[in-house]
Write an enzyme that holds these catalytic residues in place. Structure first.
Site, mmCIF file in Angstrom:
data_model
loop_
_atom_site.group_PDB
_atom_site.id
_atom_site.type_symbol
_atom_site.label_atom_id
_atom_site.label_comp_id
_atom_site.label_asym_id
_atom_site.label_seq_id
_atom_site.Cartn_x
_atom_site.Cartn_y
_atom_site.Cartn_z
ATOM 1 C CB SER A 128 -0.952 0.011 1.198
ATOM 2 O OG SER A 128 -2.082 -0.795 0.945
ATOM 3 C CE LYS A 131 -4.530 2.205 -0.597
ATOM 4 N NZ LYS A 131 -3.933 0.915 -0.270
ATOM 5 C CB SER A 299 -4.646 1.835 3.839
ATOM 6 O OG SER A 299 -3.847 1.168 2.884
#
Length: 471
Positions: A128, A131, A299
């Site tokens: 993640s 991102k 997230s």
């Protein structure tokens, strides 16, 4: 109580060094605009002393803080020594739980000076932490004030209300109800119907993420409500609707009925709405600056994939997974980020759920430094959206100052995006040193053997940046 007070004080220092912020806009910039005679909106938070009246607590990091290339105007005073920093980070980053060890990059945001690099140019699975790159690309392409729109149209030829998805995964049930009520009030005639309901989910491709049906992400579609969640949760894993667009249209039709409109039959997919359809009502999302902050803090996989597709559409690519990969890569390269699109680097998706993604630690720290560039204020939500260690988002339950672990030293001083897949742990963000320097860091590990121990090792490494003067 003492530890809690200390943690809050540390958080206040972190805010002072990277803000303060008002929905992604730095208060210092509002003050500068006022001094230049430009109109400035009043502070929306009651009781807060305007920035122009507050005395300076900490000196700025330098006139070139966050600038592109070269050293800043502060000369790098108070930076940790490279050898001492490497020695301090070693025990955490060599932890057996991190498999063969983590690649890492640490730079000083103000000067751009590299302070630590271990495999920093080696492509790794980012999870993640990708991102961060999605947020940079979206803000660069669309602008911080951009909003996503969901629209209700009147198709007079078919006596039909058409719900048009705008790729807003933050659309909530209460938003959809308000949209239906406004649409009902705007219907021609007495507004009572009968009418049919159609829905248009053609803005970009409806498709499953490569991981398939999964509680971590709904089927990707430009029309969905509550991100397709089938429970009352707002973040984290949850059961998802198999067809979020139809579910949203069904809910919309129900709200029209509640508003007194006679709706016949069930909603039908109409493809693209007729060009001559009349707008009845529009719902607009929060500004993109806020959306990026939410995506990073919590997230949010659904929002990350949607924003990546908006980048694709805005740059002339198809609104699908392939278009996202090409568009985000191109936007990062346009910004001059190190190794963007280079050998071995691959943007596979917007969320980091796809294991085929490969990025480098130096690419992440480069993106973080770019987000701090005073000449690119639109990118700053990438910094302000990072979870605060021990306080917010995916770091709320980590860095406990009373937990008796080395990571506790980072509470309030570390802000970072987390990344976790089976066998993959990553962490990228900023840390404030004892000498007041703001460092950008990225640590990426694969083949991790114990996710909890690996997470603790990365947290310890980040906390080390915040606690070690390393001179």
């Amino acid at each position: 109580m003492g530890a809690a007070a200390a943690g809050l004080a540390l958080a206040a220092v972190a805010v002072a060094l990277t803000g303060p912020w008002d929905a992604g806009q730095r208060e210092a910039e509002r003050r500068a605009a006022a001094e230049a005679g430009e109109p400035v909106e009043p502070d929306p938070v009651a009781g807060v002393i305007p920035a122009a009246q507050a005395e300076r607590v900490l000196a700025p990091l330098g006139t070139d803080a966050g600038g592109e290339g070269g050293e800043g105007g502060d000369g790098g005073a108070g930076l940790p020594g490279e050898r001492a920093l490497a020695n301090a980070l070693g025990p955490a980053l060599d932890d057996a739980a991190l498999g063969a060890g983590a690649t890492g990059s640490v730079i000083d945001i103000a000067t751009g000076r590299e302070l630590y690099a271990d495999g920093a140019g080696g492509p790794m699975t980012p999870a993640s932490t990708v991102k961060i790159l999605t947020g940079v690309a979206a803000l660069h392409t669309l602008g911080a004030d951009h909003r996503l729109t969901t629209t209700a149209l009147w198709d007079a030829g078919h006596e039909r209300v058409v719900l048009v998805g705008g790729g807003d995964t933050t659309l909530r049930s209460e938003d959809l109800r308000a949209l239906a009520e406004d649409a009902a009030a705007a219907l021609p005639g007495d507004g009572g119907g009968p009418v049919s309901v159609g829905f248009d989910a053609s803005l970009y491709a409806t498709e499953l993420h490569p991981i398939g049906i999964n509680d971590n992400i709904a089927p990707i579609t430009p029309l969905q409500v509550d991100a397709g969640r089938l429970d009352d949760s707002e973040t984290g894993p949850a059961p998802r609707a198999p067809d979020p667009a139809t579910e949203a249209a069904d809910e919309f039709a129900g709200y029209l009925r509640d508003a007194g409109v006679r709706v016949t039959g069930g909603p039908g997919r109409v493809g693209a709405a007729p060009e001559d359809a009349e707008t009845l009502a529009v719902h607009r999302s929060a500004p993109l600056s806020t959306l990026v902050e939410e995506m990073l803090t919590h997230s949010d996989n659904d929002l990350a994939e949607a924003l990546g597709r908006h980048v694709a559409l805005a740059t002339g690519h198809d609104g699908d997974a392939a278009g996202l990969r090409r568009a985000v890569s191109a936007q990062l390269a346009e910004l001059g980020l190190p190794a963007a699109g280079g050998d071995g680097v691959r943007i596979a998706d917007g969320s980091g759920l796809d294991r085929a993604g490969r990025v480098t630690a130096e690419l992440l720290t480069g993106a973080l430094r770019l987000a701090a560039d005073a000449r690119r204020p639109a990118l700053r939500p990438v910094l302000t959206g990072l979870p605060v260690a021990g306080f917010t988002g995916t770091l709320a339950d980590r860095y406990d100052p009373d937990g008796g672990t080395p990571a506790g030293a980072g509470a309030g001083l570390v802000r970072a995006k987390t990344g976790t897949l089976t066998g993959v742990n990553s962490l990228a963000g900023t840390a404030i040193t004892p000498n007041g320097r703001v460092l950008a860091f990225a640590f990426l590990a694969e083949e991790t053997t114990d996710p909890v121990a690996a997470q603790a090792a990365l947290d310890t490494a980040a906390a080390t940046l915040a606690s070690c003067a390393c001179r």
